[in-house]
Design an enzyme around this catalytic site. Sequence first.
Site, short mmCIF file in Angstrom:
data_model
loop_
_atom_site.label_atom_id
_atom_site.label_comp_id
_atom_site.label_asym_id
_atom_site.label_seq_id
_atom_site.Cartn_x
_atom_site.Cartn_y
_atom_site.Cartn_z
N ASP A 44 0.73 -1.13 0.05
CA ASP A 44 0.01 -0.17 -0.01
C ASP A 44 0.99 1.19 0.09
OD1 ASP A 44 1.01 -0.10 2.49
OD2 ASP A 44 -0.75 -0.31 3.73
N ARG A 55 4.75 3.64 4.57
CA ARG A 55 3.94 3.21 5.88
C ARG A 55 2.94 2.03 5.66
NH1 ARG A 55 5.02 6.16 10.24
NH2 ARG A 55 2.77 5.81 11.05
N GLY A 85 5.35 -23.67 -3.13
CA GLY A 85 4.91 -22.32 -3.75
C GLY A 85 5.37 -21.38 -3.01
N GLY A 137 4.78 -20.75 -0.20
CA GLY A 137 4.84 -21.10 0.97
C GLY A 137 6.33 -20.51 1.99
N GLU A 148 9.01 1.40 1.43
CA GLU A 148 9.58 1.82 2.68
C GLU A 148 11.13 2.04 2.44
OE1 GLU A 148 7.28 2.25 4.34
OE2 GLU A 148 5.69 0.83 3.85
N HIS A 205 10.39 -10.88 12.59
CA HIS A 205 8.63 -11.02 12.72
C HIS A 205 8.44 -11.81 11.80
CE1 HIS A 205 4.79 -9.85 13.78
NE2 HIS A 205 4.42 -9.87 12.40
N GLU A 206 8.47 -11.42 10.35
CA GLU A 206 8.16 -12.18 9.46
C GLU A 206 8.65 -13.59 9.14
OE1 GLU A 206 5.70 -10.87 7.85
OE2 GLU A 206 5.77 -8.88 8.50
N HIS A 248 6.39 -15.95 10.81
CA HIS A 248 5.22 -16.51 10.19
C HIS A 248 5.77 -17.38 9.08
CE1 HIS A 248 2.58 -13.46 11.63
NE2 HIS A 248 2.94 -12.40 11.22
N HIS A 262 0.28 -14.07 15.05
CA HIS A 262 0.58 -12.81 15.87
C HIS A 262 0.36 -13.08 17.23
CE1 HIS A 262 0.29 -9.81 12.14
NE2 HIS A 262 1.35 -10.22 12.38
#
Length: 476
Positions: free
Chosen positions: A184, A187, A199, A201, A210, A227-228, A231, A237
């Site tokens: 987006d 920020r 794939g 994953g 950014e 952080h990522e 996941h 989270h």
Amino acid sequence: MELLWMWTRVLGSLMLAEILWTLPIDEDHQLRPEDVELAEDYLRRFYSLNLRDRVHVAPVRRSRSVPAMEEKIREMQKFFGLRETGKLDSHTLDVMREPRCGVPDVDNFSFYPNEPKWNKYTITYTIARYTPDMRREDVEKSFHSALKLWSDAAPLRFIKVSHSKADIVFSFARRTHGDFFPFDGPRGVLAHAFQPGEGLGGDVHFDEDETWTAGRQGYSLFAVAAHELGHSLGLTHSRDPSSIMYPTYKHHSSAQYSLSTDDVLGIQTLYGKPNKKVETQPASKKCDPYFSFDAATMIDNEIVFFKDRCMWMRTIKATYWNRLTEGHSSTYLPGISSHMDAAYDIPAKGVAYIFTGRKYWVVQQLKTKSRSGSIYEYGFPSRVRQVDAAVHVSEYGKTVFFVGEFYYRYDESKKQMDPGFPRLIQKDWPGIPRSVDAAFKLHGSIFLLSGKKSYQYDVKQKRVVKIIPGNSWLGC
């Protein structure tokens, strides 16, 4: 084609007007159309707001749109420790504007069905596209450091390869980039990752709009990657603000990032414990010359000090002055899973207030939690995300809150902030550093802990009368 476009705009205006008419709002907050659009988009992306339930043009169906929106707003407010009003108040909107991860906060989403994990312990990775913001070696170092956080906590091994068939592929991209989850712009969403699998994953995508950095300016690539990668390994989270897996970006230096207990328990639930001992956030080195505290307060007849997940209790009775008890905070305060940011006590009420991020807890003696609430109930502006330190001055019925370089003064009887605040700490507290980590009141003096030092401040004389090493309170 032009007629269709005009009709779409008219219909969109009618729908937006309907939202403004039916949406639960804070009467003290003037809601703008862009606020509504922000909230609707945020709740759709991160809290599974059903587009069919968000708004209805037909007036007879308005009653259905309000409960659906309120429910999602409450769900979001609960996750971030805000007051669960179900209304779009300024604090809720400010959280929605914070830079964050693009993965949803709720569990029932397509990113992570059935708690997936890798069915192996050696995982390959590659960097498909670098960012021009950083040197290639700094990008690689940031990813290596982020991977090491998780391999230190679980029996995982990460190997860098040069082919695109790696388990985890890091890349930087703008806007629409081929995965149905467009970025987006500056920020907003900083990055997103996918669950372990074939794939896409395990892949991690960073928004190239950014500014990425290895230092304090821009966004820390190490911090966001850490952080990522959680996941990528199968974690969702966390509601713990001290957790790496908390969804919003935390502005700390790379050196301050480490796994919280919540992170370690999560990754070990999926993959088991490592062969070597895991260190979470360092707290046990109390006699380190640079040791500092997170919070301090009086509970009953003891000074209680907090650091990460550890706490120390110094008995102040004359016959037991040398008694020092050390333990894990969860042992004494099992209902509070986050690390403590600040604390203060009101002896006349026999209660202590402990602050964790945007939330506070009311504690009556140790092991007893009576209730919790949002820090914004005190009247803090929405820009305040946590309290650094707090102390109650019973002679005046005031509680002082330290936030960054400023302090606020709260009237406990009126239940409101005193006018004219915040004010600069260094202007009104001569001899005290620019920021305060912890504070407590003992024998008429206020003790302010900042960095490695403890400052004894005489309230009547308004000056520092003694400075000692902070960890001397712990017998060092």
